[in-house]
Design a protein around this motif. Sequence first.
Motif, mmCIF file in Angstrom:
data_model
loop_
_atom_site.group_PDB
_atom_site.id
_atom_site.type_symbol
_atom_site.label_atom_id
_atom_site.label_comp_id
_atom_site.label_asym_id
_atom_site.label_seq_id
_atom_site.Cartn_x
_atom_site.Cartn_y
_atom_site.Cartn_z
ATOM 1 N N MET A 116 15.086 -24.945 -35.847
ATOM 2 C CA MET A 116 13.929 -24.348 -35.190
ATOM 3 C C MET A 116 13.759 -24.956 -33.800
ATOM 4 S SD MET A 116 11.235 -24.291 -38.381
ATOM 5 C CE MET A 116 10.096 -23.183 -37.558
ATOM 6 N N ASP A 117 13.373 -24.101 -32.848
ATOM 7 C CA ASP A 117 13.214 -24.542 -31.466
ATOM 8 C C ASP A 117 11.848 -24.091 -30.968
ATOM 9 O OD1 ASP A 117 13.338 -25.180 -28.816
ATOM 10 O OD2 ASP A 117 15.201 -24.118 -28.400
ATOM 11 N N PHE A 118 10.989 -25.035 -30.674
ATOM 12 C CA PHE A 118 9.641 -24.698 -30.245
ATOM 13 C C PHE A 118 9.474 -24.708 -28.730
ATOM 14 C CE2 PHE A 118 8.986 -25.882 -34.663
ATOM 15 C CZ PHE A 118 8.123 -24.882 -35.089
ATOM 16 N N ASP A 119 10.580 -24.913 -28.007
ATOM 17 C CA ASP A 119 10.511 -24.782 -26.553
ATOM 18 C C ASP A 119 10.445 -23.311 -26.178
ATOM 19 O OD1 ASP A 119 10.617 -27.489 -25.920
ATOM 20 O OD2 ASP A 119 12.808 -27.522 -26.032
ATOM 21 N N LEU A 120 9.614 -22.989 -25.175
ATOM 22 C CA LEU A 120 9.619 -21.628 -24.656
ATOM 23 C C LEU A 120 10.972 -21.317 -24.039
ATOM 24 C CD1 LEU A 120 6.207 -21.077 -22.809
ATOM 25 C CD2 LEU A 120 7.024 -19.878 -24.834
ATOM 26 N N PRO A 121 11.487 -20.094 -24.209
ATOM 27 C CA PRO A 121 12.702 -19.726 -23.480
ATOM 28 C C PRO A 121 12.511 -19.948 -21.985
ATOM 29 C CG PRO A 121 12.107 -18.034 -25.066
ATOM 30 C CD PRO A 121 10.973 -19.007 -25.041
ATOM 31 N N GLU A 122 13.602 -20.206 -21.296
ATOM 32 C CA GLU A 122 13.516 -20.510 -19.866
ATOM 33 C C GLU A 122 12.782 -19.411 -19.097
ATOM 34 O OE1 GLU A 122 16.535 -21.384 -16.094
ATOM 35 O OE2 GLU A 122 17.248 -21.556 -18.165
ATOM 36 N N GLY A 123 13.059 -18.157 -19.431
ATOM 37 C CA GLY A 123 12.394 -17.049 -18.748
ATOM 38 C C GLY A 123 10.901 -17.033 -18.988
ATOM 39 N N ALA A 124 10.490 -17.309 -20.222
ATOM 40 C CA ALA A 124 9.063 -17.316 -20.542
ATOM 41 C C ALA A 124 8.347 -18.461 -19.844
ATOM 42 C CB ALA A 124 8.867 -17.398 -22.052
ATOM 43 N N ALA A 125 9.000 -19.609 -19.756
ATOM 44 C CA ALA A 125 8.399 -20.749 -19.054
ATOM 45 C C ALA A 125 8.207 -20.423 -17.572
ATOM 46 C CB ALA A 125 9.282 -21.986 -19.222
ATOM 47 N N ALA A 126 9.195 -19.728 -16.975
ATOM 48 C CA ALA A 126 9.064 -19.330 -15.573
ATOM 49 C C ALA A 126 7.938 -18.319 -15.390
ATOM 50 C CB ALA A 126 10.390 -18.742 -15.081
ATOM 51 N N VAL A 127 7.777 -17.430 -16.373
ATOM 52 C CA VAL A 127 6.675 -16.465 -16.331
ATOM 53 C C VAL A 127 5.344 -17.201 -16.332
ATOM 54 C CG1 VAL A 127 5.458 -14.736 -17.713
ATOM 55 C CG2 VAL A 127 7.914 -14.510 -17.327
ATOM 56 N N ARG A 128 5.209 -18.163 -17.204
ATOM 57 C CA ARG A 128 3.949 -18.917 -17.278
ATOM 58 C C ARG A 128 3.626 -19.564 -15.933
ATOM 59 N NH1 ARG A 128 0.189 -21.188 -20.416
ATOM 60 N NH2 ARG A 128 -0.510 -23.278 -19.897
ATOM 61 N N GLU A 129 4.593 -20.210 -15.317
ATOM 62 C CA GLU A 129 4.341 -20.874 -14.039
ATOM 63 C C GLU A 129 4.008 -19.866 -12.943
ATOM 64 O OE1 GLU A 129 4.004 -24.151 -13.663
ATOM 65 O OE2 GLU A 129 4.242 -24.110 -15.851
ATOM 66 N N GLY A 130 4.717 -18.735 -12.931
ATOM 67 C CA GLY A 130 4.474 -17.734 -11.908
ATOM 68 C C GLY A 130 3.090 -17.114 -12.011
ATOM 69 N N VAL A 131 2.670 -16.784 -13.226
ATOM 70 C CA VAL A 131 1.351 -16.167 -13.405
ATOM 71 C C VAL A 131 0.236 -17.185 -13.165
ATOM 72 C CG1 VAL A 131 -0.163 -14.984 -15.038
ATOM 73 C CG2 VAL A 131 2.257 -14.380 -14.921
ATOM 74 N N LEU A 132 0.455 -18.422 -13.580
ATOM 75 C CA LEU A 132 -0.543 -19.459 -13.287
ATOM 76 C C LEU A 132 -0.726 -19.637 -11.783
ATOM 77 C CD1 LEU A 132 0.197 -22.275 -15.916
ATOM 78 C CD2 LEU A 132 -1.905 -20.910 -15.703
ATOM 79 N N ALA A 133 0.351 -19.496 -11.023
ATOM 80 C CA ALA A 133 0.252 -19.605 -9.562
ATOM 81 C C ALA A 133 -0.598 -18.480 -8.992
ATOM 82 C CB ALA A 133 1.646 -19.594 -8.935
ATOM 83 N N VAL A 134 -0.440 -17.281 -9.529
ATOM 84 C CA VAL A 134 -1.290 -16.165 -9.093
ATOM 85 C C VAL A 134 -2.741 -16.426 -9.466
ATOM 86 C CG1 VAL A 134 -1.816 -13.711 -9.429
ATOM 87 C CG2 VAL A 134 0.573 -14.462 -9.208
ATOM 88 N N ALA A 135 -2.981 -16.800 -10.713
ATOM 89 C CA ALA A 135 -4.348 -17.020 -11.187
ATOM 90 C C ALA A 135 -5.051 -18.121 -10.403
ATOM 91 C CB ALA A 135 -4.332 -17.358 -12.677
ATOM 92 N N GLY A 136 -4.281 -19.132 -9.999
ATOM 93 C CA GLY A 136 -4.876 -20.262 -9.301
ATOM 94 C C GLY A 136 -5.469 -19.941 -7.942
ATOM 95 N N LYS A 137 -5.173 -18.762 -7.403
ATOM 96 C CA LYS A 137 -5.709 -18.364 -6.102
ATOM 97 C C LYS A 137 -7.138 -17.821 -6.196
ATOM 98 C CE LYS A 137 -1.112 -16.938 -4.500
ATOM 99 N NZ LYS A 137 -0.314 -15.794 -3.974
ATOM 100 N N TYR A 138 -7.625 -17.608 -7.418
ATOM 101 C CA TYR A 138 -8.910 -16.931 -7.590
ATOM 102 C C TYR A 138 -9.824 -17.801 -8.437
ATOM 103 C CZ TYR A 138 -6.170 -13.073 -5.818
ATOM 104 O OH TYR A 138 -5.361 -12.281 -5.025
ATOM 105 N N ASP A 139 -11.008 -18.097 -7.893
ATOM 106 C CA ASP A 139 -11.927 -18.984 -8.601
ATOM 107 C C ASP A 139 -12.875 -18.189 -9.498
ATOM 108 O OD1 ASP A 139 -13.772 -17.826 -6.855
ATOM 109 O OD2 ASP A 139 -13.950 -19.599 -5.586
ATOM 110 N N GLN A 140 -13.764 -18.919 -10.176
ATOM 111 C CA GLN A 140 -14.681 -18.260 -11.100
ATOM 112 C C GLN A 140 -15.689 -17.367 -10.377
ATOM 113 O OE1 GLN A 140 -14.634 -17.973 -14.449
ATOM 114 N NE2 GLN A 140 -12.623 -18.910 -14.145
#
Length: 393
Positions: A1-25
Amino acid sequence: MDFDLPEGAAAVREGVLAVAGKYDQDYWSRCDADKRWPEEVWRELVDGGWHSLAVPEEYGGGGQGLLELAVALEALAEGGAGGAASFMYLLTPAFGGLTIARHGTAEQKRELLPKIVSGEIETCFAVTEPDAGSNAINISTQARRDGDSFVVSGQKIWISGVERADLLVLVTRTIPAAEARPRTAGFTVLLVDVKKAVADGTLTYRPIPKLGTNTVASSMVFLDGVRVPADRVLGEPDQGFAVLWDILNPERILAAAGGVGSGGLVLRIACEYAVERAPFGRPIGAHQGIAFPLARIKAQLELARLMTYKAAWLWDRGRPCGSEANIAKLTAADAAWQAADRAFQTHGGMAYSLEYPIARMFRDARIGKNIPVAEELVLAHIAQHELGLPKSY
């Protein structure tokens, strides 16, 4: 069993977090108060390809799957969007891109998927009806064959995003429920040109005033002789129940991802307040009465995330995932609600002030226990299919 996110999914997480980080509450609160779609965020998601992750590469998409969509949705919610993130990933990325990629004809894919990738078209989904509620078997919206078209009449309720959609993924009955053998026969899923039907006067809609998730409208939809070309069927006529489940299971999985992300966001806000607030000379988070409930929610969110990823992983591999999707939705919705409720309690009276985002997150979180399926029906499914108990409905 491997609980690491696939490389592509990890890159997706970082990319979307970068977008979200531009907008505050403040941004999200303004969108909610103005009942306005987060157009700026949506445009960044489209331009970055973060909305078309599950569209095959040959049509310009990311060539990934439901797991990556779930990771993206979770990241957008946790990064600041909260409940608003769910519809941003359900309406077009899932109901449109994911469904057409799996069930569209070769011609439908060639025509529609590149337009989804470019942001030229958006989609929404309609199954729920006033009299059927969560009982999809009993829907009565009828599609009657007339030459090379279907003619559709009926009503749908709680249809989100129809006001901005180009295509409506519409679930109809081509065989009435009373006549269908088995009862799951006779469903036909159609792609309706919303703007044409509105212009023809055969489709109208009326927004429903609602408590939360105000960045997208939810409407009553009236279908009065909507004409849909026969080449706009998803799957096969009368055999649309398999298509429907390939919409409903991803919907539940993505709703779970939204719950995990939203719960993580509001938990972080609660913890930050518990560290800063010190009315008696020490942070309120130092007290077990504040700290332990927040710690328990963290544990619940981590468990819900695991089941959400498992359910998405199964769906991507074409394996049965109904129970996993239901369990993910049940646990994530409850954890998100507990997080919002505890954040409210942690903020005390200030949670009631609209200067803080807690009130918005509190009302947005509550609906997750009811949609896209009520938790009572999820529990009934688990009781019957996992525990072997008699059918209760």
